[in-house]
Design an enzyme around this catalytic site. Structure first.
Site, PDB file in Angstrom:
ATOM      1  N   GLN A 207     -58.873  13.419  60.523  1.00  0.00           N
ATOM      2  CA  GLN A 207     -58.445  14.775  60.712  1.00  0.00           C
ATOM      3  C   GLN A 207     -58.153  14.943  62.015  1.00  0.00           C
ATOM      4  OE1 GLN A 207     -61.665  18.101  60.344  1.00  0.00           O
ATOM      5  NE2 GLN A 207     -60.330  18.225  58.251  1.00  0.00           N
ATOM      6  N   HIS A 415     -60.422  22.396  49.299  1.00  0.00           N
ATOM      7  CA  HIS A 415     -60.731  21.860  50.580  1.00  0.00           C
ATOM      8  C   HIS A 415     -59.257  21.333  51.287  1.00  0.00           C
ATOM      9  CE1 HIS A 415     -64.650  21.118  50.093  1.00  0.00           C
ATOM     10  NE2 HIS A 415     -64.608  20.755  48.914  1.00  0.00           N
ATOM     11  N   LEU A 416     -58.339  21.289  50.595  1.00  0.00           N
ATOM     12  CA  LEU A 416     -56.881  21.037  51.027  1.00  0.00           C
ATOM     13  C   LEU A 416     -56.494  22.109  52.068  1.00  0.00           C
ATOM     14  CD1 LEU A 416     -54.379  19.347  51.123  1.00  0.00           C
ATOM     15  CD2 LEU A 416     -53.568  20.629  49.180  1.00  0.00           C
ATOM     16  N   ASP A 418     -57.814  24.345  54.245  1.00  0.00           N
ATOM     17  CA  ASP A 418     -58.152  24.112  55.486  1.00  0.00           C
ATOM     18  C   ASP A 418     -57.874  23.075  56.423  1.00  0.00           C
ATOM     19  OD1 ASP A 418     -60.514  21.938  55.924  1.00  0.00           O
ATOM     20  OD2 ASP A 418     -61.092  22.954  54.124  1.00  0.00           O
ATOM     21  N   GLN A 419     -57.423  21.976  55.704  1.00  0.00           N
ATOM     22  CA  GLN A 419     -56.636  20.834  56.351  1.00  0.00           C
ATOM     23  C   GLN A 419     -55.347  21.061  56.653  1.00  0.00           C
ATOM     24  OE1 GLN A 419     -58.068  16.793  56.059  1.00  0.00           O
ATOM     25  NE2 GLN A 419     -59.855  17.388  54.704  1.00  0.00           N
ATOM     26  N   HIS A 441     -64.689  27.043  56.164  1.00  0.00           N
ATOM     27  CA  HIS A 441     -63.833  25.917  56.956  1.00  0.00           C
ATOM     28  C   HIS A 441     -62.294  26.646  57.094  1.00  0.00           C
ATOM     29  CE1 HIS A 441     -67.015  23.393  56.209  1.00  0.00           C
ATOM     30  NE2 HIS A 441     -66.528  22.462  57.151  1.00  0.00           N
TER      31      HIS A 441
END
Length: 483
Positions: A207, A415-416, A418-419, A441
């Site tokens: 990341q 979760h995807l 925030d990335q 996040h």
């Protein structure tokens, strides 16, 4: 009169209207203090501008509040020109800086590492943006609210990896340090290695390093050691089966291969990240249509200590039956995969991915656990039943976040989301996401995108329990000095 400035000068105290060019033809890697005479590359650019423009074109040196390498702006009549800048003209906020950062007198952006999520995400995003835009940063109060404040081995190795990719300098880099200063240089391609010598998360190192690698201007290989499936971080299956396909849609092409899994507490995993040369801009992505869940695929991972002791067909059937009963999607498939981990740990875990008709992917996973053997004197059948029950329980644990997310109506895995905020801020065009309430996040990612990316625009719109998030990226390109 308008003010034009280098894209790295993202924080300017000017109260006047500001526009910024996303790329410049000159190299600004040599630090220049405010009030200094510009170095030759910039002088040449200014002379070219004078030839292109009518009237005078006087350089205006901004105060030391700008980055040391970019403390020069040029005022010129409102007219397009082709020599000094090469890129789109974008609006920049006129505020000095947002909450969580301040500009110091030595032209270093100071970032408060304790705000919002208050952990490693701030380190990874700040260092990645700093490397891409050439900003000197100081991060203070690192993980101040954690039980053990300061840098852990994984955070330190992530920062050092970004430092190496950007030919930079990292000061005060030691385990336990509560503040670091990072001065990036030119991004470069090549072969890089990171090894925290712990079970520190490999996926979090990816990341931090992925986008500096993408914008380095050449082919890159990263050999990463540590943990692949550890608590409080995305597992390797999430990276390979959810994040990677999404980033490929944006033009971020890369490959991940794992020769050894790394589990807590020993780590020892080994992953190779291959990032080919990126020649264009990242593309915006639209994940605002949820579609209908149609396929669920689970993987039961068995570490080396279990592979010869387990009836794999019976194990596969137990996970399949559990998934069928959950009714996550009509099409169900299960694989049993050996997890080469370098030791004989008797660990197992389950990763599940649900796909929808619109292409959305959602992930859920259980934590790796040691398989408890039957009590002494218990029969073989009892031991096998307990083993299969353990696999069912792991499947049910992995399904909990999936059930919640699919029930929410969101189109993007939480979760995807925030990335994807960082690549969306750098992409060309408007990215759109339909999510449940953004996590802390995600809020942290949005905050630092606004803070560190000149010209990015972020908007949110509530729709009942859902949020539509739109990000207008800046269309960042590989620098001419790097390509």
């Amino acid at each position: 009169m308008f003010t034009y400035m280098h894209p790295r000068a993202s924080l300017c105290p000017s109260a006047g209207p500001l526009v910024t060019a996303t790329r410049a033809l000159w190299s600004s890697t040599t630090p220049m203090r405010a009030q200094c005479v510009p170095r030759l590359p910039l002088q040449q650019a200014l002379r070219h501008m004078k030839k292109q423009e009518t009237g005078s074109c006087a350089p205006w040196l901004v105060p030391a509040a700008l980055m040391a390498s970019t403390a020069i702006c040029v005022r010129t009549p409102k007219r397009s020109f082709s020599g000094a800048f090469n890129g789109s003209i974008l609006p920049v906020r006129s505020e000095t800086c947002a909450r969580g950062a301040s500009v110091m007198q030595n032209s270093c952006l100071q970032i408060d590492g304790s705000i919002l999520e208050g952990g490693g995400q701030i380190l990874r995003m700040s260092s990645a943006y700093a490397a891409i835009f050439g900003m000197r940063i100081e991060i203070t109060k690192i993980r101040a609210g954690r039980k053990k404040p300061g840098l852990a081995a994984q955070h330190l190795e992530s920062l050092r990896l970004v430092r190496d990719i950007s030919s930079g300098v990292l000061d005060n880099d030691s385990v336990g340090s509560c503040e670091v200063t990072f001065q990036p240089g030119l991004l470069r391609s090549g072969h890089f290695t990171a090894n925290p010598r712990t079970a520190g998360s490999i996926t979090l190192m990816v990341q931090a390093a992925l986008f500096p690698l993408l914008f380095s201007g050449g082919d890159c290989v990263c050999t990463l050691h540590g943990g692949t499936d550890v608590a409080f971080s995305p597992p390797l299956d999430f990276l390979c089966r959810v994040l990677l396909p999404s980033l490929r849609q944006m033009g971020a092409c890369f490959d991940v291969s794992c020769s050894k899994r790394g589990l807590f507490p020993k780590g020892g995993g080994k992953v190779e990240l291959r990032v080919p040369k990126c020649t264009g801009q990242l593309k915006a992505i639209d994940i605002s249509d949820r579609g209908t869940a149609f396929k669920v695929h689970a993987v039961l991972h068995l570490a080396e200590g279990l592979q010869l002791r387990i009836d794999q067909e019976a194990a596969k059937a137990s996970v399949y039956d559990a998934l069928k009963s959950l009714q996550l999607a009509p099409e169900v498939s299960v694989d049993v995969e050996p997890a080469i981990s370098g030791d004989q740990a008797a660990k197992y875990w389950v990763d599940i991915v649900v796909e929808t008709t619109s292409g959305s992917r959602f992930h859920g996973g259980s934590d790796p656990r040691d398989l408890k053997t039957g009590r002494k004197g218990s029969g073989k059948g009892t031991s096998e039943d307990a083993t299969l029950k353990a696999f069912v329980e792991a499947t049910l644990q992995a399904s909990v976040p999936l059930t919640e997310q699919l029930g929410s109506g969101a189109a993007v895995d939480h979760h995807l989301l925030d990335q994807l905020i960082l690549p969306a801020s750098l992409a060309s065009g408007r990215s759109r996401f339909l999510s449940s309430e953004p996590s802390l996040h995600a809020r942290t990612a949005i905050h630092f995108a606004k803070l560190l990316v000149p010209g990015v625009q972020v908007s949110e719109r509530r729709q009942g329990n859902l949020t539509t998030l739109e990000i207008d990226g800046v269309g960042h390109k590989v620098s001419t000095a790097m390509s």
